[in-house]
Each structure stands twice: as C-alpha cells, then as structure tokens.
Design a protein around this motif. Sequence first.
Motif, PDB file in Angstrom:
ATOM      1  N   ALA A  25       0.864  -1.148   0.059  1.00 33.71           N
ATOM      2  CA  ALA A  25       0.083   0.160  -0.025  1.00 33.71           C
ATOM      3  C   ALA A  25       0.937   1.169  -0.060  1.00 33.71           C
ATOM      4  CB  ALA A  25      -0.930   0.313   1.170  1.00 33.71           C
ATOM      5  N   ASP A  26       0.370   2.184  -0.688  1.00 30.84           N
ATOM      6  CA  ASP A  26       1.220   3.550  -0.534  1.00 30.84           C
ATOM      7  C   ASP A  26       1.463   4.043   0.688  1.00 30.84           C
ATOM      8  OD1 ASP A  26       1.223   3.493  -3.282  1.00 30.84           O
ATOM      9  OD2 ASP A  26      -0.589   5.212  -3.511  1.00 30.84           O
ATOM     10  N   LEU A  27       0.630   3.856   1.587  1.00 35.87           N
ATOM     11  CA  LEU A  27       0.687   4.360   2.987  1.00 35.87           C
ATOM     12  C   LEU A  27       1.651   3.797   3.805  1.00 35.87           C
ATOM     13  CD1 LEU A  27      -2.690   5.143   4.500  1.00 35.87           C
ATOM     14  CD2 LEU A  27      -0.890   6.754   4.039  1.00 35.87           C
ATOM     15  N   PHE A  28       2.340   2.690   3.409  1.00 36.41           N
ATOM     16  CA  PHE A  28       3.324   1.853   4.273  1.00 36.41           C
ATOM     17  C   PHE A  28       4.709   2.339   3.988  1.00 36.41           C
ATOM     18  CE2 PHE A  28       6.556  -1.380   4.995  1.00 36.41           C
ATOM     19  CZ  PHE A  28       5.891  -2.182   6.191  1.00 36.41           C
ATOM     20  N   GLU A  29       5.005   3.153   2.587  1.00 43.11           N
ATOM     21  CA  GLU A  29       6.144   3.820   2.551  1.00 43.11           C
ATOM     22  C   GLU A  29       5.872   5.349   2.942  1.00 43.11           C
ATOM     23  OE1 GLU A  29       8.784   2.374   1.831  1.00 43.11           O
ATOM     24  OE2 GLU A  29       7.919   0.297   1.599  1.00 43.11           O
ATOM     25  N   HIS A  30       4.723   5.858   2.567  1.00 44.94           N
ATOM     26  CA  HIS A  30       4.512   7.283   3.012  1.00 44.94           C
ATOM     27  C   HIS A  30       3.618   7.404   3.901  1.00 44.94           C
ATOM     28  CE1 HIS A  30       6.508   7.973  -0.818  1.00 44.94           C
ATOM     29  NE2 HIS A  30       5.789   6.963  -1.310  1.00 44.94           N
ATOM     30  N   ARG A  31       4.162   7.672   5.282  1.00 49.68           N
ATOM     31  CA  ARG A  31       3.179   7.803   6.513  1.00 49.68           C
ATOM     32  C   ARG A  31       2.916   8.864   7.037  1.00 49.68           C
ATOM     33  NH1 ARG A  31       5.502   2.339   9.665  1.00 49.68           N
ATOM     34  NH2 ARG A  31       6.066   0.989   7.728  1.00 49.68           N
ATOM     35  N   GLU A  32       3.216   9.919   6.144  1.00 50.52           N
ATOM     36  CA  GLU A  32       2.786  11.451   6.793  1.00 50.52           C
ATOM     37  C   GLU A  32       1.224  11.627   7.056  1.00 50.52           C
ATOM     38  OE1 GLU A  32       3.902  10.790   3.683  1.00 50.52           O
ATOM     39  OE2 GLU A  32       5.987  11.351   3.650  1.00 50.52           O
ATOM     40  N   ASN A  33       1.070  12.444   8.061  1.00 44.29           N
ATOM     41  CA  ASN A  33      -0.230  12.971   8.347  1.00 44.29           C
ATOM     42  C   ASN A  33      -0.940  11.781   9.134  1.00 44.29           C
ATOM     43  OD1 ASN A  33       0.301  15.604   7.296  1.00 44.29           O
ATOM     44  ND2 ASN A  33      -0.031  14.702   5.130  1.00 44.29           N
ATOM     45  N   LEU A  34      -0.632  10.752   9.498  1.00 44.32           N
ATOM     46  CA  LEU A  34      -1.128   9.845  10.240  1.00 44.32           C
ATOM     47  C   LEU A  34      -1.513  10.252  11.627  1.00 44.32           C
ATOM     48  CD1 LEU A  34       0.443   6.373   8.912  1.00 44.32           C
ATOM     49  CD2 LEU A  34      -1.686   7.513   8.163  1.00 44.32           C
ATOM     50  N   PRO A  35      -2.648   9.871  12.211  1.00 40.58           N
ATOM     51  CA  PRO A  35      -2.967  10.275  13.564  1.00 40.58           C
ATOM     52  C   PRO A  35      -2.005   9.548  14.604  1.00 40.58           C
ATOM     53  CG  PRO A  35      -5.059   9.903  12.482  1.00 40.58           C
ATOM     54  CD  PRO A  35      -3.864   9.359  11.518  1.00 40.58           C
ATOM     55  N   SER A  36      -1.967   9.885  15.604  1.00 42.20           N
ATOM     56  CA  SER A  36      -1.045   9.341  16.696  1.00 42.20           C
ATOM     57  C   SER A  36      -2.093   8.133  17.178  1.00 42.20           C
ATOM     58  CB  SER A  36      -0.578  10.198  17.899  1.00 42.20           C
ATOM     59  OG  SER A  36      -1.736  10.483  18.677  1.00 42.20           O
ATOM     60  N   ALA A  37      -1.081   7.068  17.800  1.00 39.75           N
ATOM     61  CA  ALA A  37      -1.794   5.855  18.723  1.00 39.75           C
ATOM     62  C   ALA A  37      -2.653   6.504  19.701  1.00 39.75           C
ATOM     63  CB  ALA A  37      -0.675   5.217  19.392  1.00 39.75           C
ATOM     64  N   GLU A  38      -2.326   7.628  20.344  1.00 37.81           N
ATOM     65  CA  GLU A  38      -3.507   8.006  21.359  1.00 37.81           C
ATOM     66  C   GLU A  38      -4.875   8.541  20.608  1.00 37.81           C
ATOM     67  OE1 GLU A  38      -0.260   8.963  21.231  1.00 37.81           O
ATOM     68  OE2 GLU A  38       0.461   8.041  22.835  1.00 37.81           O
ATOM     69  N   ASP A  39      -4.657   9.100  19.380  1.00 37.11           N
ATOM     70  CA  ASP A  39      -5.738   9.631  18.629  1.00 37.11           C
ATOM     71  C   ASP A  39      -6.581   8.553  18.200  1.00 37.11           C
ATOM     72  OD1 ASP A  39      -4.960  12.531  18.705  1.00 37.11           O
ATOM     73  OD2 ASP A  39      -4.146  12.237  16.761  1.00 37.11           O
ATOM     74  N   VAL A  40      -5.755   7.374  17.809  1.00 38.49           N
ATOM     75  CA  VAL A  40      -6.732   6.142  17.511  1.00 38.49           C
ATOM     76  C   VAL A  40      -7.132   5.636  18.509  1.00 38.49           C
ATOM     77  CG1 VAL A  40      -6.359   3.901  16.214  1.00 38.49           C
ATOM     78  CG2 VAL A  40      -5.047   5.905  15.554  1.00 38.49           C
ATOM     79  N   THR A  41      -6.740   5.618  19.678  1.00 45.07           N
ATOM     80  CA  THR A  41      -7.469   5.008  20.871  1.00 45.07           C
ATOM     81  C   THR A  41      -8.662   5.969  21.135  1.00 45.07           C
ATOM     82  OG1 THR A  41      -5.029   4.443  21.913  1.00 45.07           O
ATOM     83  CG2 THR A  41      -7.070   4.613  23.263  1.00 45.07           C
ATOM     84  N   GLN A  42      -8.539   7.125  20.889  1.00 43.92           N
ATOM     85  CA  GLN A  42      -9.724   8.035  21.289  1.00 43.92           C
ATOM     86  C   GLN A  42     -10.841   7.569  20.284  1.00 43.92           C
ATOM     87  OE1 GLN A  42      -9.429  12.264  21.959  1.00 43.92           O
ATOM     88  NE2 GLN A  42      -7.471  12.045  22.037  1.00 43.92           N
ATOM     89  N   MET A  43     -10.380   7.350  18.940  1.00 37.87           N
ATOM     90  CA  MET A  43     -11.299   7.014  17.886  1.00 37.87           C
ATOM     91  C   MET A  43     -12.376   5.615  18.093  1.00 37.87           C
ATOM     92  SD  MET A  43      -9.049   7.840  14.485  1.00 37.87           S
ATOM     93  CE  MET A  43      -8.570   9.489  14.148  1.00 37.87           C
ATOM     94  N   VAL A  44     -11.478   4.625  18.541  1.00 37.95           N
ATOM     95  CA  VAL A  44     -11.905   3.296  18.910  1.00 37.95           C
ATOM     96  C   VAL A  44     -12.684   3.265  19.890  1.00 37.95           C
ATOM     97  CG1 VAL A  44     -11.375   1.166  19.395  1.00 37.95           C
ATOM     98  CG2 VAL A  44     -10.028   2.140  17.635  1.00 37.95           C
ATOM     99  N   ARG A  45     -12.435   4.093  21.085  1.00 35.60           N
ATOM    100  CA  ARG A  45     -13.258   4.093  22.331  1.00 35.60           C
ATOM    101  C   ARG A  45     -14.521   4.701  22.009  1.00 35.60           C
ATOM    102  NH1 ARG A  45      -8.475   5.525  26.779  1.00 35.60           N
ATOM    103  NH2 ARG A  45      -7.568   3.382  26.760  1.00 35.60           N
ATOM    104  N   TYR A  46     -14.474   5.971  21.460  1.00 33.82           N
ATOM    105  CA  TYR A  46     -15.757   6.589  20.840  1.00 33.82           C
ATOM    106  C   TYR A  46     -16.625   5.562  20.090  1.00 33.82           C
ATOM    107  CZ  TYR A  46     -19.050   9.959  19.154  1.00 33.82           C
ATOM    108  OH  TYR A  46     -20.258  10.900  18.930  1.00 33.82           O
ATOM    109  N   ALA A  47     -16.094   5.050  18.879  1.00 30.14           N
ATOM    110  CA  ALA A  47     -16.768   4.100  18.318  1.00 30.14           C
ATOM    111  C   ALA A  47     -17.591   3.025  19.191  1.00 30.14           C
ATOM    112  CB  ALA A  47     -16.128   3.340  17.138  1.00 30.14           C
ATOM    113  N   GLU A  48     -16.844   2.543  20.337  1.00 33.41           N
ATOM    114  CA  GLU A  48     -17.490   1.376  20.932  1.00 33.41           C
ATOM    115  C   GLU A  48     -18.437   1.960  21.931  1.00 33.41           C
ATOM    116  OE1 GLU A  48     -16.137  -2.042  24.151  1.00 33.41           O
ATOM    117  OE2 GLU A  48     -14.405  -0.951  22.902  1.00 33.41           O
TER     118      GLU A  48
END
Length: 473
Positions: free
Chosen positions: A353-376
């Motif tokens: 995938a393109d993102l595997f080599e170009h990982r700019e502008n990805l949310p932090s692990a803490e941001d993803v944690t907030q996303m997953v918790r909000y979803a649940e």
Amino acid sequence: MKLTLIGHDDRYAVEQLQLSLFRDTPEGEAVSTLHRGQVYLTASTKITLNGQTVSASRRLKADRETVRLRRQLLQQSYYLAAVQLLDHAPAWGALSGVRPTKITTKHMLEGGTPASADRLLRDVYYVTDDRRKLAVDCSISTVNAVRKMDENDISLYVGIPFCPTRCTYCSFVSRTVGRKTELLEPYLDALMQEIRVSGQLLSQSGKSLRTIYIGGGTPTTLSSSQMARLMDAITDSFDLSRCIEFTVEGGRPDTLDAEKLKTIRAHGADRMSINPQTMEDHVLRACGRPHKAQDVVRAYGEAVDAGFTAINMDLIAGLPKDTPEGFCRSLDQVAALDPANITVHTLALKKGADLFEHRENLPSAEDVTQMVRYAESTLRGLNYKPYYLYRQKYMSGSFENVGWSRDGLDCLYNIYMMEELHTILSLGGGGMNKVNLPNGRLQRFHNPKFPEQYIEMLDSVLSQKEELFRLMK
C-alpha cells in the motif's frame, strides 16, 4: 530483538508474541527456556533491553502436558517478563493471533459460559476488561451462527478483483480499471466457467450453500448488465434453496447508482455494503477516494429505495489527515443513517500500500485510541452489538477490526469465514478456498492472484476445484 530457545522448539508460539509486543524494537535479546522436571514443566523467559534485564516463569504439572498447554505456558512466561518493560499492559495480553475469539468460541461450544470464557481470557491470557467483553460478545454471536448451520453446509465467495482506482491504504491484489475496461469481459468469461463447473461439483457432493458473498476489489466496478450476468450464472448453477444470506460488497459509492442497486436486489442479493471509510471530504482526498460524503448519503438512500434492509457501512480509524473529532463526526453521520451493520476497522499499514512507504499525516496512537473508544461507547449506546472481530499486523494502536450489528442482523458469512466454522468455496482471481477436513484440519487452496493469471491458468483452477471436492467427501 534476538530470540533464543533452550529446551524446546516452539519458536512460532513465542516469536509471534515477541513481534506483537516489541514490533518496533530491533535491539535486545530474549531467551525462552523450557525445563522438564519429574513433577513440573517449567517455562522461563529472560529479556534484556536497554540495559535492563527482566525475567518470569510459569509451571505446570508434567503429567498434564499437551502441545496447547506447553505453548500457553511459554507464552505466559514471555508475556509476564515482557510486561515489566512496557509502558502499559497490552490490551490483548498474551494473545498474538489475528482471531482471538477462536479461544472463547471454542470454549463456549464445548460447554463453557460467557462468564467462564471471560475468566479464561483474564486468568490465562491477561486480556484487559474491555477487550474481554468484545471477544465474549462476539463469541455469543458465533455460537448463535453455528446453530443456524448443518454439518454439510458451506459458503460461497465470488471475487471481482477490480477497482476504479486504488486507495492509498489498500494492498489487495486488484486491477485498477479507470477507463480501461477491456479485461473485465475476458475475466467474466473465465469466471462463468468456474461457476458452472463448481456448481456441478457441488450438486454431486451432498453439500449445501448457506451464505454467498460477492467481494473484491470492488464488485460494483462491473456494469449493471455485467452484474446481472454474474448473478444469473450463480443462481443458474447453484441450488440456493438453503441459502439464507446473499451479500454484495458495493464498497465505494462512486460505483453505485439506482439502476445497479435495483439490478443487484432483483437478482436475489439481500445484503449490501456501502463503505465510506470516512465522511470527511479532505480525508477522502488524502486516501485517494474520488467521491464525497454526500455521495455516500445518496448511495445509501438509493440502496434503501432498491429494497435493501440489511446494509453494512465501513469506517476506518487512523486514516491520514483524520482527527478524533473528524472520526467522531463520521461515525455520528453513518449511525444517523441507521444501517444494519457498522464495521469499524483500525488502519493497518500493509506492504504494497502507498501508505506503508509514505506515512505522513497519520493520527497518533493516542488519537486512534480515542477514535476506537468513541466508536465502541457510541455504538453500544445505540444498541449495536459486536458480532465478529479480527486483528492484523501493523495495525494502529494494536487494536482490531470489529463488526457491529443490530440484533438479528449479523452477517453470517463474516462469522463463518473468520471463525473458520465450515468450508469456504472461493471463486475468481485471488480467491482463498478453505476446506474444513473431517479430522479438524483446515486445508487452503489459492486461486491465482491477478486477473490475467487467473484467465491464463483457468484449467488448473478447475482441476483444483475437483481436488477440493474430493477432499470434502
């Protein structure tokens, strides 16, 4: 991290856990030791990292040793040592596999209860409270799905490995069509032959189709007439009298219109996927998806008008340029449409995938944690329940993909396929056939990945189908 084994050769069991816990840590050394005494079997682990050395051990009565319990013991000792070096306890504890619910499902099918399954994950695998609840809830759905199938049931997957364009996070083997559609017709011609031959073999086998799933790629890259041709071939070649679920993965809304949705519904499909991934237009652009959020709403309304009452919608937590606030807005907008299923994926950085080599502008692990918790919390509050989950390597925050459903509207194919409960007959390029053998083993048969290879190697594909059905006798 270097791994040394002493007294055993169960490398895979320990190595996979090490990769899960120390994925981005090339330094350090771990030593996993198994000692067999007259009374006890003892597993010990010593890990040295950044000048610090930690150790832990677990033991078991020697006369209780089995392959499963031995590997479990080795993983426990490794985990208890490793957790001393980590900033926090991993959500999935000592579990490293992609299907953590297989443990709880097996336990419950063998007579266990949800409460005892929870204790198993807590006491043996050190899984956190929230992930234990996810796993047990999904296993409850799996047990209910098992009750809806007979021993001679199988499921059918039909793959359409084409997409209009490739999304930046995608590594699936598919051909981007754009305006070049010349490969579609030869591919369909070959697929029709595999459908006919497989239908004949199935009719002679004593097996029955329980669910059908047309996936990809993006199956609705096909035109309305091509989709009608495909679905006519399926209904003409297979006995669908026991089929209780027929899903078409529409995927991208830019491949859907009212005519195509009506065609699909009229040809027997009762489930549809419309997958926005995000409802934030700037995130869609960053992912290489040419549609907008308003196209998702339009396609959803057209699917409802076509008669679909079971619609799935996918979202991805962790996409480039997304934020916790943006993800929450996306989830709220999708939930407001009231689909039967909402699948929340966590971004997995996949090779290819393109993102595997170009990982700019990805949310932090803490941001993803907030996303997953909000979803649940939001989906549970709206009376959705988790019904299947799986994990992937290189996944943001070491979370998982979770399918949420309204009660009674689980996608059974997803459960049967993910939990490997019965044979999956897979047709088309990139298809993975999974044959459940009588002795409990699983045998896999791969169709050629690329459409061109599939067309060229069709004779060997058909021969493989004959071998597959011989195994199922």
